[in-house]
Write a protein that holds these residues in place. Structure first.
Motif, PDB file in Angstrom:
ATOM      1  N   GLY A  81       0.828  -1.252  -0.286  1.00 27.79           N
ATOM      2  CA  GLY A  81      -0.651   0.476   0.123  1.00 27.79           C
ATOM      3  C   GLY A  81       1.146   1.185  -0.347  1.00 27.79           C
ATOM      4  N   LEU A  82       1.862   1.146   0.700  1.00 31.09           N
ATOM      5  CA  LEU A  82       2.543   2.598   1.038  1.00 31.09           C
ATOM      6  C   LEU A  82       3.355   2.884  -0.729  1.00 31.09           C
ATOM      7  CD1 LEU A  82       3.892   2.334   4.798  1.00 31.09           C
ATOM      8  CD2 LEU A  82       2.557   3.329   3.646  1.00 31.09           C
ATOM      9  N   ASP A  83       3.906   1.723  -0.747  1.00 27.35           N
ATOM     10  CA  ASP A  83       4.885   1.927  -1.863  1.00 27.35           C
ATOM     11  C   ASP A  83       3.774   2.201  -3.332  1.00 27.35           C
ATOM     12  OD1 ASP A  83       7.901   0.845  -3.361  1.00 27.35           O
ATOM     13  OD2 ASP A  83       5.832  -0.050  -4.723  1.00 27.35           O
ATOM     14  N   ALA A  84       2.418   1.825  -3.619  1.00 29.09           N
ATOM     15  CA  ALA A  84       1.431   1.725  -4.481  1.00 29.09           C
ATOM     16  C   ALA A  84       1.299   3.793  -4.264  1.00 29.09           C
ATOM     17  CB  ALA A  84       0.338   1.666  -4.524  1.00 29.09           C
ATOM     18  N   VAL A  85       1.309   4.532  -2.778  1.00 23.37           N
ATOM     19  CA  VAL A  85       0.668   5.662  -2.947  1.00 23.37           C
ATOM     20  C   VAL A  85       2.324   6.138  -3.513  1.00 23.37           C
ATOM     21  CG1 VAL A  85      -0.009   7.414  -1.183  1.00 23.37           C
ATOM     22  CG2 VAL A  85      -1.305   5.222  -0.753  1.00 23.37           C
ATOM     23  N   ALA A  86       3.235   5.923  -3.138  1.00 23.28           N
ATOM     24  CA  ALA A  86       4.373   6.344  -3.235  1.00 23.28           C
ATOM     25  C   ALA A  86       5.112   6.597  -4.330  1.00 23.28           C
ATOM     26  CB  ALA A  86       5.679   6.257  -2.443  1.00 23.28           C
ATOM     27  N   HIS A  87       4.436   6.286  -5.521  1.00 28.26           N
ATOM     28  CA  HIS A  87       4.437   6.034  -6.691  1.00 28.26           C
ATOM     29  C   HIS A  87       3.257   6.120  -8.007  1.00 28.26           C
ATOM     30  CE1 HIS A  87       8.030   3.905  -5.392  1.00 28.26           C
ATOM     31  NE2 HIS A  87       8.953   4.209  -6.960  1.00 28.26           N
ATOM     32  N   GLY A  88       2.360   6.571  -6.898  1.00 28.08           N
ATOM     33  CA  GLY A  88       1.083   7.056  -7.121  1.00 28.08           C
ATOM     34  C   GLY A  88      -0.010   6.126  -8.433  1.00 28.08           C
ATOM     35  N   LEU A  89       0.304   4.953  -7.722  1.00 27.88           N
ATOM     36  CA  LEU A  89      -0.723   3.188  -8.279  1.00 27.88           C
ATOM     37  C   LEU A  89      -1.764   3.804  -7.539  1.00 27.88           C
ATOM     38  CD1 LEU A  89       1.940   1.611  -9.272  1.00 27.88           C
ATOM     39  CD2 LEU A  89       1.145   2.442 -10.454  1.00 27.88           C
ATOM     40  N   GLY A 101      10.077   5.804   7.641  1.00 23.01           N
ATOM     41  CA  GLY A 101      10.985   6.288   7.018  1.00 23.01           C
ATOM     42  C   GLY A 101      11.556   6.386   5.657  1.00 23.01           C
ATOM     43  N   GLY A 102      12.609   6.587   4.570  1.00 22.36           N
ATOM     44  CA  GLY A 102      12.419   6.438   3.455  1.00 22.36           C
ATOM     45  C   GLY A 102      11.622   7.417   2.537  1.00 22.36           C
ATOM     46  N   ILE A 103      11.674   6.485   2.034  1.00 32.18           N
ATOM     47  CA  ILE A 103      10.098   7.044   0.612  1.00 32.18           C
ATOM     48  C   ILE A 103       8.430   7.121   1.793  1.00 32.18           C
ATOM     49  CG2 ILE A 103       9.079   4.901   0.663  1.00 32.18           C
ATOM     50  CD1 ILE A 103       9.811   5.309  -2.878  1.00 32.18           C
ATOM     51  N   GLU A 104       8.671   6.890   2.809  1.00 32.73           N
ATOM     52  CA  GLU A 104       7.461   7.024   3.092  1.00 32.73           C
ATOM     53  C   GLU A 104       7.640   8.201   3.926  1.00 32.73           C
ATOM     54  OE1 GLU A 104       7.528   1.746   4.645  1.00 32.73           O
ATOM     55  OE2 GLU A 104       7.005   4.465   6.344  1.00 32.73           O
ATOM     56  N   GLY A 105       8.637   8.608   4.211  1.00 35.23           N
ATOM     57  CA  GLY A 105       9.209  10.132   4.674  1.00 35.23           C
ATOM     58  C   GLY A 105       8.443  11.158   4.144  1.00 35.23           C
ATOM     59  N   ASP A 106       7.898  10.729   2.704  1.00 33.61           N
ATOM     60  CA  ASP A 106       7.325  11.859   2.161  1.00 33.61           C
ATOM     61  C   ASP A 106       5.841  11.832   1.821  1.00 33.61           C
ATOM     62  OD1 ASP A 106       9.708  13.028   1.116  1.00 33.61           O
ATOM     63  OD2 ASP A 106       9.933  11.583  -1.013  1.00 33.61           O
ATOM     64  N   LEU A 107       5.500  10.498   2.510  1.00 34.61           N
ATOM     65  CA  LEU A 107       3.544  10.818   2.585  1.00 34.61           C
ATOM     66  C   LEU A 107       3.228  11.174   3.235  1.00 34.61           C
ATOM     67  CD1 LEU A 107       3.872   6.763   1.980  1.00 34.61           C
ATOM     68  CD2 LEU A 107       3.213   8.942   0.165  1.00 34.61           C
ATOM     69  N   VAL A 108       2.156  11.289   4.074  1.00 34.51           N
ATOM     70  CA  VAL A 108       1.149  12.196   5.559  1.00 34.51           C
ATOM     71  C   VAL A 108       0.540  10.340   6.012  1.00 34.51           C
ATOM     72  CG1 VAL A 108      -0.282  13.819   5.861  1.00 34.51           C
ATOM     73  CG2 VAL A 108       1.167  14.396   4.163  1.00 34.51           C
ATOM     74  N   PHE A 109       0.429  10.423   6.809  1.00 37.51           N
ATOM     75  CA  PHE A 109      -0.011   9.485   7.884  1.00 37.51           C
ATOM     76  C   PHE A 109      -1.347  10.248   8.638  1.00 37.51           C
ATOM     77  CE2 PHE A 109       3.527   7.112   6.189  1.00 37.51           C
ATOM     78  CZ  PHE A 109       3.267   5.975   6.451  1.00 37.51           C
ATOM     79  N   THR A 110      -2.430   9.817   8.740  1.00 42.30           N
ATOM     80  CA  THR A 110      -3.480  10.075   9.097  1.00 42.30           C
ATOM     81  C   THR A 110      -3.836   9.830  10.582  1.00 42.30           C
ATOM     82  OG1 THR A 110      -3.781  11.392   7.348  1.00 42.30           O
ATOM     83  CG2 THR A 110      -5.456  11.243   8.731  1.00 42.30           C
ATOM     84  N   PRO A 111      -3.946   9.321  11.648  1.00 40.64           N
ATOM     85  CA  PRO A 111      -4.472   8.360  11.704  1.00 40.64           C
ATOM     86  C   PRO A 111      -5.760   8.741  12.233  1.00 40.64           C
ATOM     87  CG  PRO A 111      -2.952  10.317  13.189  1.00 40.64           C
ATOM     88  CD  PRO A 111      -3.204   9.841  12.101  1.00 40.64           C
ATOM     89  N   VAL A 112      -6.671   7.355  12.192  1.00 39.54           N
ATOM     90  CA  VAL A 112      -7.867   7.451  12.338  1.00 39.54           C
ATOM     91  C   VAL A 112      -8.878   6.690  13.160  1.00 39.54           C
ATOM     92  CG1 VAL A 112      -7.802   7.569   9.893  1.00 39.54           C
ATOM     93  CG2 VAL A 112      -8.364   5.289  10.609  1.00 39.54           C
ATOM     94  N   ALA A 113      -7.839   5.878  14.169  1.00 43.30           N
ATOM     95  CA  ALA A 113      -8.833   4.610  15.154  1.00 43.30           C
ATOM     96  C   ALA A 113      -7.322   4.100  16.132  1.00 43.30           C
ATOM     97  CB  ALA A 113      -9.198   3.585  14.306  1.00 43.30           C
ATOM     98  N   PHE A 114      -7.429   3.920  17.211  1.00 45.25           N
ATOM     99  CA  PHE A 114      -6.888   2.435  17.677  1.00 45.25           C
ATOM    100  C   PHE A 114      -6.958   0.835  17.976  1.00 45.25           C
ATOM    101  CE2 PHE A 114      -5.746   6.477  19.877  1.00 45.25           C
ATOM    102  CZ  PHE A 114      -4.544   6.411  20.000  1.00 45.25           C
ATOM    103  N   ASP A 115      -6.677   0.566  17.616  1.00 52.23           N
ATOM    104  CA  ASP A 115      -6.888  -0.623  17.622  1.00 52.23           C
ATOM    105  C   ASP A 115      -5.501  -2.051  18.471  1.00 52.23           C
ATOM    106  OD1 ASP A 115      -7.955  -3.685  16.844  1.00 52.23           O
ATOM    107  OD2 ASP A 115      -7.893  -3.052  14.451  1.00 52.23           O
TER     108      ASP A 115
END
Length: 392
Positions: A81-89, A101-115
């Protein structure tokens, strides 16, 4: 040419002209039917099964029912999932962990719930509780038999997800070892938690980790308590069940579907979506801000119990405002609305479900204004926090 033949030709020509006129008239007739607006393109979601089952599946149905669009769900695992979002897929990813970190550092993580991170075994297994220290030693390979944790004399068949970057595996290892990529003594590996759960149903000696939202209603597996506390919505909320993790929806700021994504992320803050989360044994993120605030202390305590000396760095506490909506840039001059608020000297007490974006909209000011007036270094706010909504 005979007179009779001439008359027949004249009649044929007149008939043809009349037909042509009728066709022409038909072509110029205006349609009263309004052109239909094409639906927006579907948003593509890809990620781990924990987020798919716990958050996305029912939320996507509610989103589509409201007429806002369609979500194409592609559950597999966190890394994909993270790779697909990073590369526009894909447009949105699901993750049971924060950025590594790495390529994930440019993505935005929104917390929506605790599990809850839940240890599961076969229903026939007599062991119903493990301590955090026992979990550490099982994953490290020091404990290999159920009799060493109060069970039968049988090997512990430890199951894990093959990718250490999987959200559930990563989060558990981070809690008990201090780092999410810690190698573990798990010879049986699966592509995702769904496949792991299926395998546990067939093995009386199995042990593996998944999520409460994934197995709360699954009678084919047995949930194991940790330190004497059973995972549940109430024990997650009050922090007595110590193995919990935020679930994130992850987006790319450069996405061409930014407007659609923003609308969907805002939809997550509605009462309807919060109710859906609770129905799946999740704690909506805004219902328990204390869990994020106490995270550093929790991790320090868990590592101390496992004899690990490590400096624990507090995670930034992201908010829906910082992720789902772009923060307005600070203006060179205050807007008229901001000047009006400044003149009034108003304050506002943060309520449940509030974000800086919601408060800013309510007072027609910018998020940048609120952060400046309240000396905030992040977009995080707490319930009952008093904020200045003016510059005075």
């Amino acid at each position: 040419m005979s007179r009779r033949l001439s008359r027949l030709l004249i009649v044929a020509l007149l008939t043809a002209c009349a037909a042509s006129g009728a066709l022409a008239a038909g072509k110029t007739t205006k349609s009263t039917k309004k052109p239909t607006t094409p639906p927006p393109p579907a948003l593509v979601w890809r990620g781990d099964y924990a987020t798919a089952r716990g958050v996305v599946e029912d939320v996507s149905k509610a989103w589509e029912k409201s007429g806002k669009g369609r979500i194409e769900i592609q559950p597999f695992n966190t890394a994909s999932g993270l790779d697909a979002v990073a590369h526009g897929l894909a447009d949105i990813a699901g993750s049971a962990r924060n950025s590594a970190g790495g390529i994930e550092g440019d993505l935005v993580f929104t917390p929506v719930a605790f599990d809850a991170l839940v240890m599961i075994t076969h229903p026939s297994n007599g062991t119903g509780n493990l301590t955090v220290k026992q979990l550490h030693d099982i994953y490290f390979g020091k404990i290999t038999n159920w009799k060493d944790v109060g069970g039968k004399d049988a090997p512990i068949n430890l199951y894990a997800v093959a990718s250490p970057g999987d959200g559930v595996e990563y989060s558990l290892r981070r809690l008990i070892f201090g780092r999410g990529n810690q190698p573990v003594a798990a010879p049986r590996l699966y592509v995702n938690t769904a496949k792991l759960e299926e395998a546990v149903t067939l093995d009386p000696n199995a042990l593996g980790v998944t999520t409460l939202s994934g197995v709360a209603s699954n009678s084919k597996v047995k949930m194991v308590s940790v330190d004497g506390v059973r995972p549940s919505v109430s024990t997650i909320t009050d922090g007595s069940y110590v193995l919990y993790t935020p679930l994130y929806l992850v987006t790319n700021k450069e996405s061409p579907k930014a407007a659609q994504i923003t609308a969907f992320m805002e939809f997550l803050h509605t009462d309807q979506v919060r109710s859906l989360a609770r129905a799946h044994q999740l704690v909506p993120y805004t219902d328990a801000p204390q869990l994020a605030e106490n995270d550093k202390a929790r991790r320090e305590k868990l590592l101390a119990e496992n004899g690990i000396k490590m400096d624990v760095v507090a995670d930034p506490i992201p908010t829906a405002t910082a992720v789902s909506m772009p923060t307005a840039p600070a203006a060179a001059e205050a807007s008229p609305a901001a000047e009006k608020a400044a003149a009034s000297g108003q304050t506002y007490t943060v309520s449940k479900g509030d974000t800086l974006g919601v408060i800013a909209k309510k007072y027609s000011v910018s998020v940048a204004d609120l952060k400046k007036w309240n000396d905030l270094s992040s977009d995080n706010v707490k319930i009952d926090q008093v904020l200045k909504v003016s510059g005075n």
